[in-house]
Design an enzyme around this catalytic site. Sequence first.
Site, PDB file in Angstrom:
ATOM      1  CB  SER A   1      -1.131   0.212   1.146  1.00  0.00           C
ATOM      2  OG  SER A   1      -2.005   0.970   0.843  1.00  0.00           O
TER       3      SER A   1
ATOM      4  CG  ASP B   1      -7.137  -1.664  -3.467  1.00  0.00           C
ATOM      5  OD1 ASP B   1      -7.857  -1.514  -2.750  1.00  0.00           O
ATOM      6  OD2 ASP B   1      -6.256  -2.106  -3.489  1.00  0.00           O
TER       7      ASP B   1
ATOM      8  CG  HIS C   1      -6.167  -2.104   0.175  1.00  0.00           C
ATOM      9  ND1 HIS C   1      -5.289  -1.629  -0.680  1.00  0.00           N
ATOM     10  CD2 HIS C   1      -5.361  -1.882   1.403  1.00  0.00           C
ATOM     11  CE1 HIS C   1      -4.414  -0.876  -0.252  1.00  0.00           C
ATOM     12  NE2 HIS C   1      -4.335  -0.880   0.972  1.00  0.00           N
TER      13      HIS C   1
END
Length: 335
Positions: free
Chosen positions: A146, A275, A303
């Site tokens: 991320s 996502d 995610h």
Amino acid sequence: MMARSFSPPWWAKNPHIQTILPVLTMVDPPQLSRQRLELSDGDFIDLDWVNDPHSIDKSTGKSPDSIIVILHGLEGSSGSHYVRRLLNDCHRLGLCAVVHHHRGCSGEPNRLARSYHSGDTQDMSETFAYLQQQFPQAKLCAVGYSLGGNALTKYLGELQADSAIDRAVVVSAPLQLSACAKRLEKGFSTLYQWHLIKALREKLTAKFNQGTVVDQASVTLQQVDTLKTFYQFDHKVTAPLHGFAGVDDYYAKASGLGSLLKIKRPTLVIHAADDPFMNEEVIPSADQCSADVTYELHQHGGHMGFIDGGSLFKPRYYLEQRVISFLMESDEGCG
């Protein structure tokens, strides 16, 4: 190690199940050893090791063949579900791995007003330089999740052939920050934004109370709770604390999408089309990626999820096997 192809079971095709279930079914981490790294600006970060090479008898002169550096996401740590799973696999396989905590994410507030951000390559560069100095024979690989993945992409693009990293994997990275901030203001995704902004506000409040932040941010202590979105927080806090003119300047300069074309090290980028933190603007076209970038887009995965089997109570994951498989792919890799 060969990676399985990714195909989620019928019960895990929902992106929110993919995103939330891993948090609810977190595994215990292996035993870790912690090391404090003093930074050049007077601040510090903490490193958490599995199969710590410092514990090896120095008289033997033995050094690890490779070190996997793990860069967590926003407000993550070595306790994050995705980090725990990778650490467990590294421990089981006898691989040396270290979690690079972003400033203030290891359970203790950092010393300075500044913190970390999506395009921050300064601290990871210091970690990489330390590892090169301490373990000159070891190949360095990195996995960024991320926010950590976006920052790693920036680093690889900035350093290109001079990168300290030999191979890299980038997972669920918000490569176009402005688009991701807008996505998190819509629908169910607002719950993820609420959770993360709440954690950021608590840290900011603590810094005000400790006197770390005085007038560097563009808000007062009384205004902290008015920051409800990433756009607001990044404009009033992230941008001024880290030298950006404002939120638009920060998002433009810190987004990793434009760095993909400059990368000169074998790099795998993994995204899920569903996502809930992102939209199609993070998906690069073929001409936006260098020849050293392998791009893997899955229709499902959420995610940082990528559940591909098991059960609701004990899910099985594609992600860790794919990460380690890529890093060990060739004689030049980190196996």
